[in-house]
Design an enzyme around this catalytic site. Structure first.
Site, PDB file in Angstrom:
ATOM      1  N   CYS A 235       0.828  -1.227   0.000  1.00  0.00           N
ATOM      2  CA  CYS A 235       0.000   0.000   0.000  1.00  0.00           C
ATOM      3  C   CYS A 235       0.852   1.262   0.000  1.00  0.00           C
ATOM      4  CB  CYS A 235      -0.898   0.034   1.222  1.00  0.00           C
ATOM      5  SG  CYS A 235      -1.981  -1.374   1.324  1.00  0.00           S
TER       6      CYS A 235
ATOM      7  N   HIS B 120      -9.107   2.888  -2.396  1.00  0.00           N
ATOM      8  CA  HIS B 120      -7.696   2.674  -2.041  1.00  0.00           C
ATOM      9  C   HIS B 120      -7.051   1.739  -3.062  1.00  0.00           C
ATOM     10  CE1 HIS B 120      -4.095   1.643   0.015  1.00  0.00           C
ATOM     11  NE2 HIS B 120      -4.570   0.744   0.859  1.00  0.00           N
TER      12      HIS B 120
ATOM     13  N   CYS C  96      -0.942   2.550   6.791  1.00  0.00           N
ATOM     14  CA  CYS C  96      -0.506   1.213   7.190  1.00  0.00           C
ATOM     15  C   CYS C  96      -0.180   0.411   5.938  1.00  0.00           C
ATOM     16  CB  CYS C  96      -1.564   0.517   8.041  1.00  0.00           C
ATOM     17  SG  CYS C  96      -3.144   0.273   7.223  1.00  0.00           S
TER      18      CYS C  96
ATOM     19  N   GLY D 237       0.644  -3.644   4.260  1.00  0.00           N
ATOM     20  CA  GLY D 237       0.524  -5.097   4.414  1.00  0.00           C
ATOM     21  C   GLY D 237       1.828  -5.747   4.850  1.00  0.00           C
TER      22      GLY D 237
HETATM   23  C1  LIG Z   1     -14.635  -5.512   2.522  1.00  0.00           C
HETATM   24  C2  LIG Z   1     -14.629  -6.141   1.148  1.00  0.00           C
HETATM   25  C3  LIG Z   1     -14.347  -7.668   1.250  1.00  0.00           C
HETATM   26  C4  LIG Z   1     -16.021  -5.937   0.535  1.00  0.00           C
HETATM   27  O1  LIG Z   1     -15.976  -6.373  -0.772  1.00  0.00           O
HETATM   28  P1  LIG Z   1     -17.348  -6.499  -1.610  1.00  0.00           P
HETATM   29  O2  LIG Z   1     -18.247  -7.459  -0.933  1.00  0.00           O
HETATM   30  O3  LIG Z   1     -16.962  -6.733  -3.022  1.00  0.00           O
HETATM   31  O4  LIG Z   1     -17.909  -5.014  -1.443  1.00  0.00           O
HETATM   32  P2  LIG Z   1     -19.190  -4.352  -2.012  1.00  0.00           P
HETATM   33  O5  LIG Z   1     -18.863  -2.987  -2.471  1.00  0.00           O
HETATM   34  O6  LIG Z   1     -19.885  -5.283  -2.988  1.00  0.00           O
HETATM   35  O7  LIG Z   1     -20.086  -4.196  -0.728  1.00  0.00           O
HETATM   36  C5  LIG Z   1     -20.695  -5.299  -0.075  1.00  0.00           C
HETATM   37  C6  LIG Z   1     -22.108  -4.905   0.277  1.00  0.00           C
HETATM   38  O8  LIG Z   1     -22.061  -3.819   1.194  1.00  0.00           O
HETATM   39  C7  LIG Z   1     -22.837  -2.738   0.699  1.00  0.00           C
HETATM   40  N1  LIG Z   1     -22.179  -1.484   1.124  1.00  0.00           N
HETATM   41  C8  LIG Z   1     -20.869  -1.179   1.034  1.00  0.00           C
HETATM   42  N2  LIG Z   1     -20.658   0.059   1.530  1.00  0.00           N
HETATM   43  C9  LIG Z   1     -21.850   0.523   1.944  1.00  0.00           C
HETATM   44  C10 LIG Z   1     -22.272   1.734   2.530  1.00  0.00           C
HETATM   45  N3  LIG Z   1     -21.431   2.726   2.819  1.00  0.00           N
HETATM   46  N4  LIG Z   1     -23.579   1.890   2.818  1.00  0.00           N
HETATM   47  C11 LIG Z   1     -24.457   0.899   2.536  1.00  0.00           C
HETATM   48  N5  LIG Z   1     -24.120  -0.266   1.978  1.00  0.00           N
HETATM   49  C12 LIG Z   1     -22.823  -0.460   1.673  1.00  0.00           C
HETATM   50  C13 LIG Z   1     -22.820  -2.930  -0.800  1.00  0.00           C
HETATM   51  O9  LIG Z   1     -23.943  -2.312  -1.398  1.00  0.00           O
HETATM   52  C14 LIG Z   1     -22.908  -4.422  -0.917  1.00  0.00           C
HETATM   53  O10 LIG Z   1     -24.256  -4.808  -0.727  1.00  0.00           O
HETATM   54  P3  LIG Z   1     -24.866  -6.078  -1.501  1.00  0.00           P
HETATM   55  O11 LIG Z   1     -24.083  -7.265  -1.032  1.00  0.00           O
HETATM   56  O12 LIG Z   1     -26.299  -6.078  -1.044  1.00  0.00           O
HETATM   57  O13 LIG Z   1     -24.669  -5.781  -2.941  1.00  0.00           O
HETATM   58  C15 LIG Z   1     -13.550  -5.508   0.231  1.00  0.00           C
HETATM   59  O14 LIG Z   1     -13.918  -4.181  -0.059  1.00  0.00           O
HETATM   60  C16 LIG Z   1     -12.173  -5.525   0.860  1.00  0.00           C
HETATM   61  O15 LIG Z   1     -11.521  -6.568   0.877  1.00  0.00           O
HETATM   62  N6  LIG Z   1     -11.707  -4.369   1.380  1.00  0.00           N
HETATM   63  C17 LIG Z   1     -10.403  -4.262   1.981  1.00  0.00           C
HETATM   64  C18 LIG Z   1      -9.358  -4.016   0.923  1.00  0.00           C
HETATM   65  C19 LIG Z   1      -7.969  -4.158   1.486  1.00  0.00           C
HETATM   66  O16 LIG Z   1      -7.655  -5.090   2.204  1.00  0.00           O
HETATM   67  N7  LIG Z   1      -7.105  -3.235   1.132  1.00  0.00           N
HETATM   68  C20 LIG Z   1      -5.761  -3.210   1.621  1.00  0.00           C
HETATM   69  C21 LIG Z   1      -5.736  -2.562   2.929  1.00  0.00           C
HETATM   70  S1  LIG Z   1      -4.182  -2.710   3.726  1.00  0.00           S
END
Ligand SMILES: CC(C)(COP(=O)(O)OP(=O)(O)OC[C@H]1O[C@@H](n2cnc3c(N)ncnc32)[C@H](O)[C@@H]1OP(=O)(O)O)[C@@H](O)C(=O)NCCC(=O)NCCS
Length: 410
Positions: free
Chosen positions: A101, A354, A385, A387
């Site tokens: 990151c 991100h 932060c 990974g």
């Molecule tokens: C958390 C994570 C697994 C979610 O992935 P995803 O399931 O593809 O995410 P989505 O955008 O489809 O959201 C999942 C659900 O939450 C809902 N949602 C997300 N944000 C929302 C918000 N702010 N308000 C309302 N609903 C929300 C979406 O509409 C979706 O709903 P659905 O399942 O009914 O369609 C993924 O974003 C992730 O791995 N994030 C971390 C990334 C990371 O590790 N980065 C490195 C950091 S060091």
């Protein structure tokens, strides 16, 4: 007589001339689904040149571009191929860099060190990550000894699991606090967009879809301006049953690229380049990979120690929001309130996205804009932060800073 190399060269001041980024997209079926990663970073480099016509392209000494996954259209020494594709003279070299990151942030500190040392006068640093074309961990092959010898916990390879571990470690960091923090990030991004504060940093990107034809990506795709606490409360916790980390209080999976121009202060003056920030210092630190989100704390300690500043000297913070809980851990550590107005004034990665290696330069570009709006602030900090258990912090000085006595005198 043979010449003798100079051994007492002075350290030179490094300045941030300007930064830009592509709008960030949602990985998968988002707006960049059919756009190459290298085309995103090329758009950024060309825009940096367009915005700085006083900079002769052959004065650029280096192009350092980060990507966390360096294969396919993010491989082949992305800094070099992007420089060529962007039309820079063939004499301008480039390289690729990776610190997950913090890749973009490390590109900045690496070329800054070279500028301070006197090896370069002007350089481009940036990052690109197309998480749709290159999902996190693509083709990774971790050595089995990591787990067999218990060098790292299994959780360390899932960033979301490390965020759940932080909730365990700091029980005061509740899901409710994380959701509230996430909601504020959405609200701040919506406000910053409404006030036209994000748009100046964006370079529109031509996109093509087999289904829809040509289009133009001109704003970030991930923000969800209508979010409510009630919506956030009901989201699934994908990293642990009955956990606390959700899609709503995490950064998403995104595509995007960022870049900036850095220069030796005297060269910037010679070429008439603007100075948006002055580099003060930086620090990187390692932590237990199972709680990688605390990384910015020791990194900030190192950066502050090396600059002689303390946290109370910092007037603006740009913290990458990989997960709400990990930002809250930083704020709690320093006794800063969850809604402190010095922190992420335009919102953060929870709303904006991100795209891993690119995010560090987004923080800097936003801090530079806030410096111009806040001449009463002298120092600002960008931190994130990383990974596998790391943190990264860069401290900047505001060139627009005026003391209250100077202000009174005018
Ligand atoms: C958390 C994570 C697994 C979610 O992935 P995803 O399931 O593809 O995410 P989505 O955008 O489809 O959201 C999942 C659900 O939450 C809902 N949602 C997300 N944000 C929302 C918000 N702010 N308000 C309302 N609903 C929300 C979406 O509409 C979706 O709903 P659905 O399942 O009914 O369609 C993924 O974003 C992730 O791995 N994030 C971390 C990334 C990371 O590790 N980065 C490195 C950091 S060091």
């Amino acid at each position: 007589m043979p010449a003798t190399a100079s051994s007492n060269r002075p350290i030179r001041d490094v300045v941030f001339v300007g930064g830009v980024r592509t709008p960030f997209g949602k990985a998968g079926k988002g707006m960049y689904a059919e756009t190459r990663a290298d085309d995103l970073i090329v758009a950024v480099i060309r825009e940096l040149l367009r915005r700085h016509p006083q900079l002769p392209p052959d004065r650029i000494d280096e192009v350092a571009i980060a990507a966390a996954t360096q294969i396919g259209d993010q491989g082949l020494t992305i800094g070099r191929v992007a420089a060529l594709l962007a039309g820079l003279p063939k004499s301008v070299p480039g390289y690729a860099i990776d610190r997950m990151c913090a890749g973009g942030m490390t590109a900045v500190t690496s070329v800054a060190g070279s500028i301070a040392f006197g090896a370069y006068d002007v350089a481009i640093a940036g990052g690109v990550e197309h998480m749709g074309r290159h999902p996190m961990g693509e083709a990774a092959d971790p050595n089995p000894r990591f787990l067999a010898d218990k060098l790292v916990d299994l959780d360390a390879l899932s960033m979301g699991a490390t965020a759940e571990n932080l909730h365990d470690r700091f029980p005061q960091l509740t899901k409710e606090r994380a959701d509230r923090y996430a909601l504020r990030s959405q609200e701040k991004v919506a406000k910053a967009y409404a006030e036209g504060k994000i748009q100046p940093d964006l370079v529109p990107v031509a996109i093509r879809s087999a289904e829809l034809g040509w289009g133009l990506a001109s704003k970030d795709e991930p923000p969800r301006p209508g979010s409510t606490l009630a919506d956030l409360a009901t989201l699934k916790t994908p990293f642990r049953p009955h956990g606390r980390v959700t899609a709503g209080n995490s950064a998403g999976l995104n595509d995007g690229a960022t870049g900036c121009l850095l220069a030796d202060a005297a060269t910037a003056a010679e070429l008439g380049l603007p100075v948006q920030m002055r580099l003060v210092g930086y620090g990187f630190a390692g932590v237990d990979p199972a709680v990688m989100g605390v990384g910015p704390i020791p990194a900030t300690e190192r950066a502050l120690a090396s600059t002689g500043l303390s946290i109370s000297d910092i007037g603006l913070f740009e913290l990458n929001e990989a997960f709400a809980v990990q930002v809250l851990a930083f704020l709690d550590h320093y006794g800063i309130a969850d809604d402190d107005p010095r922190v992420n004034q335009y919102g953060g990665a929870i709303a904006l996205g991100h795209p891993l290696a690119s995010s560090g330069v987004r923080l800097m570009t936003q801090l530079a804009r806030q410096f111009a709006e806040h001449p009463e602030v002298r120092y600002g900090l960008t931190a994130m932060c990383v990974g596998i258990g790391m943190g990264a912090t860069v401290v900047w000085e505001n060139p627009h800073y005026v003391t209250s006595s100077e202000e009174a005198a005018t």
